[in-house]
Write a protein that holds these residues in place. Sequence first.
Motif, short mmCIF file in Angstrom:
data_model
loop_
_atom_site.label_atom_id
_atom_site.label_comp_id
_atom_site.label_asym_id
_atom_site.label_seq_id
_atom_site.Cartn_x
_atom_site.Cartn_y
_atom_site.Cartn_z
N ALA A 239 -30.33 -12.96 -3.25
CA ALA A 239 -31.74 -13.08 -2.89
C ALA A 239 -32.12 -14.51 -2.54
O ALA A 239 -32.94 -14.74 -1.64
N TYR A 240 -31.55 -15.49 -3.26
CA TYR A 240 -31.79 -16.89 -2.91
C TYR A 240 -31.42 -17.15 -1.45
O TYR A 240 -32.19 -17.73 -0.68
N ALA A 241 -30.19 -16.76 -1.08
CA ALA A 241 -29.70 -17.02 0.28
C ALA A 241 -30.56 -16.29 1.31
O ALA A 241 -30.90 -16.84 2.36
N MET A 268 -29.47 -4.27 0.52
CA MET A 268 -29.96 -4.14 -0.85
C MET A 268 -30.91 -2.94 -1.00
O MET A 268 -30.89 -2.25 -2.01
N LEU A 269 -31.70 -2.69 0.02
CA LEU A 269 -32.60 -1.54 -0.03
C LEU A 269 -31.79 -0.25 -0.07
O LEU A 269 -32.10 0.68 -0.83
N ASP A 270 -30.75 -0.17 0.76
CA ASP A 270 -29.90 1.02 0.78
C ASP A 270 -29.21 1.25 -0.56
O ASP A 270 -28.91 2.40 -0.93
N ALA A 271 -28.94 0.16 -1.28
CA ALA A 271 -28.23 0.27 -2.56
C ALA A 271 -29.15 0.60 -3.72
O ALA A 271 -28.67 0.96 -4.80
N MET A 272 -30.46 0.47 -3.53
CA MET A 272 -31.39 0.65 -4.66
C MET A 272 -31.63 2.13 -4.94
O MET A 272 -32.01 2.87 -4.03
N ALA A 274 -33.48 5.54 -6.66
CA ALA A 274 -34.88 5.96 -6.60
C ALA A 274 -35.71 5.37 -7.73
O ALA A 274 -36.91 5.12 -7.56
N ASN A 275 -35.08 5.11 -8.89
CA ASN A 275 -35.84 4.57 -10.03
C ASN A 275 -36.01 3.06 -9.98
O ASN A 275 -36.61 2.47 -10.87
N GLY A 276 -35.46 2.40 -8.94
CA GLY A 276 -35.64 0.96 -8.77
C GLY A 276 -34.70 0.10 -9.58
O GLY A 276 -34.75 -1.13 -9.48
N ARG A 277 -33.82 0.70 -10.36
CA ARG A 277 -32.92 -0.08 -11.23
C ARG A 277 -31.67 -0.47 -10.44
O ARG A 277 -30.68 0.24 -10.40
N LEU A 278 -31.73 -1.64 -9.83
CA LEU A 278 -30.66 -2.10 -8.95
C LEU A 278 -29.54 -2.76 -9.78
O LEU A 278 -29.82 -3.57 -10.67
N PRO A 279 -28.27 -2.45 -9.51
CA PRO A 279 -27.18 -3.13 -10.22
C PRO A 279 -27.19 -4.63 -9.95
O PRO A 279 -27.73 -5.10 -8.94
N GLY A 280 -26.56 -5.40 -10.86
CA GLY A 280 -26.69 -6.85 -10.83
C GLY A 280 -25.71 -7.62 -9.98
O GLY A 280 -25.90 -8.81 -9.73
N ARG A 281 -24.62 -6.98 -9.54
CA ARG A 281 -23.61 -7.65 -8.69
C ARG A 281 -23.17 -6.73 -7.57
O ARG A 281 -23.14 -5.51 -7.74
N PHE A 282 -22.77 -7.34 -6.43
CA PHE A 282 -22.28 -6.57 -5.29
C PHE A 282 -21.10 -7.27 -4.64
O PHE A 282 -21.09 -8.50 -4.50
N ILE A 311 -43.83 -10.15 7.77
CA ILE A 311 -43.34 -10.69 9.04
C ILE A 311 -43.07 -9.61 10.07
O ILE A 311 -43.43 -9.74 11.25
N ILE A 312 -42.46 -8.49 9.62
CA ILE A 312 -42.01 -7.46 10.55
C ILE A 312 -42.94 -6.27 10.58
O ILE A 312 -43.14 -5.64 11.63
N GLY A 313 -43.51 -5.92 9.44
CA GLY A 313 -44.50 -4.86 9.39
C GLY A 313 -43.98 -3.47 9.09
O GLY A 313 -44.75 -2.51 9.13
N GLU A 314 -42.70 -3.33 8.76
CA GLU A 314 -42.15 -2.01 8.48
C GLU A 314 -42.48 -1.59 7.05
O GLU A 314 -42.20 -2.31 6.09
N SER A 315 -43.04 -0.39 6.91
CA SER A 315 -43.55 0.05 5.62
C SER A 315 -42.45 0.23 4.58
O SER A 315 -42.73 0.16 3.38
N LYS A 316 -41.21 0.43 5.01
CA LYS A 316 -40.13 0.62 4.04
C LYS A 316 -39.97 -0.61 3.14
O LYS A 316 -39.57 -0.48 1.97
N TYR A 317 -40.30 -1.78 3.64
CA TYR A 317 -40.17 -3.00 2.83
C TYR A 317 -41.29 -3.08 1.79
O TYR A 317 -41.05 -3.49 0.65
N ARG A 318 -42.48 -2.70 2.17
CA ARG A 318 -43.58 -2.66 1.19
C ARG A 318 -43.27 -1.66 0.09
O ARG A 318 -43.50 -1.93 -1.10
N GLU A 319 -42.75 -0.52 0.46
CA GLU A 319 -42.41 0.51 -0.53
C GLU A 319 -41.28 0.04 -1.45
O GLU A 319 -41.27 0.36 -2.64
N ALA A 320 -40.32 -0.73 -0.90
CA ALA A 320 -39.22 -1.24 -1.72
C ALA A 320 -39.73 -2.21 -2.78
O ALA A 320 -39.26 -2.20 -3.93
N THR A 321 -40.67 -3.06 -2.41
CA THR A 321 -41.26 -3.99 -3.39
C THR A 321 -41.90 -3.22 -4.53
O THR A 321 -41.68 -3.54 -5.71
#
Length: 379
Positions: A239-241, A268-272, A274-282, A311-321
């Motif tokens: 996420a830093y990069a 990262m969105l594809d890997a998340m 449904a419950n939002g619990r994303l693994p810590g390493r990839f 910046i882009i306006g795609e709703s999938k990013y708002r939903e991911a947040t």
Amino acid sequence: MNLSERLRQKSLVLKDQFGIGLTRATDNRIHLDAAISWLKHAQDVTGNGGVAQTWLVRLNKWAPAYPETTGYIIPTLYRYATLTGDEDSRIRARRMADWEIEIQHPSGGVLAGALGDSDQPTVFNTGQVIFGWVRAFEEAGDERYREAAIRAANWLCDILDDDGCWRSWGSPMTGKQINTYNTRTAWSLARVHAITGERRFLDAAVRNGEWALTQAQPNGWLANNCLQDNQQPFTHTIAYAMRGLLEIGDYAQRGDLLDAARNIGDAMLDAMPANGRLPGRFNNRWRSTAHWSCLTGDCQLGINWGRLYQIIGESKYREATARILSFVKRTQRLDGGDPNTRGGIKGSHPINGGYHPWQYPNWATKFYADALMINEAIG
């Protein structure tokens, strides 16, 4: 360790693993107020204006003030003050900025590690404190903050290699001299350009972003991008990069850098789940290599998706947040008698996971607060 302490620690792990006592996610403002209160407490315990690095659960004590993260907590407190009218946050942010000037290295750089760990400056920490000085200058108009930021930025430019990579003055705490996540350091140079107009700073920022592109695989994964194991970076450094590429690309109008950031965000969105619990390493195929979650990285990715939406306006990013925050919110303790943990965010969930285990690092709560505020901003 005595038996009662072993049982206490085992209980904490089991509660996390089975979801016992997790918080019921509620209104963003309730979670945000608790997080800011925790950050204020972490500042108060140091007595010097800086923010304590982390609460050490097993040792039941605070680590010393941490220059790096105190620096980028400054914009968080100013943002909160603007949102809520909390003048105390504004006062505290200035105390932090003043403390950073007091301890700035003669070179212009910022010290590695927590206070007392090192007498040498390091690249990444310098960039993160620049964010604080720039925001303090924008808010207060005090020329001291602008001058400190310029001194730090000049040092970073002076030690940048011709191809845009920082190969010297890496953190002695990680043992890795080449870090793709230094795009976040480069972004700080763009911020100094914004308050000075000095082309040198923006050119250096873009050059580092261009170097980072040479580390990218066709699927967007970046090499040399972890504190510990470059084969399976933390979501924290991923996420830093991503954020550095995103912000430099947006500021300098470089579509190639924006595209690189978006590739990471989409992976990262594809890997998340449904419950939002994303693994810590990839790994380099964007496959998870950990069962625990890096809560810091979760929050940062929530911010990054929010910025992509802006910046882009795609709703999938708002939903991911919103989705990833729905998980992190549940790990934040909103009540209880211990002010050292109440309102804060752990390094990992469960608490014994692989990123800052058994700790409440201040930057986890900082990024959580930022994610909550951007979630509010994008609706």
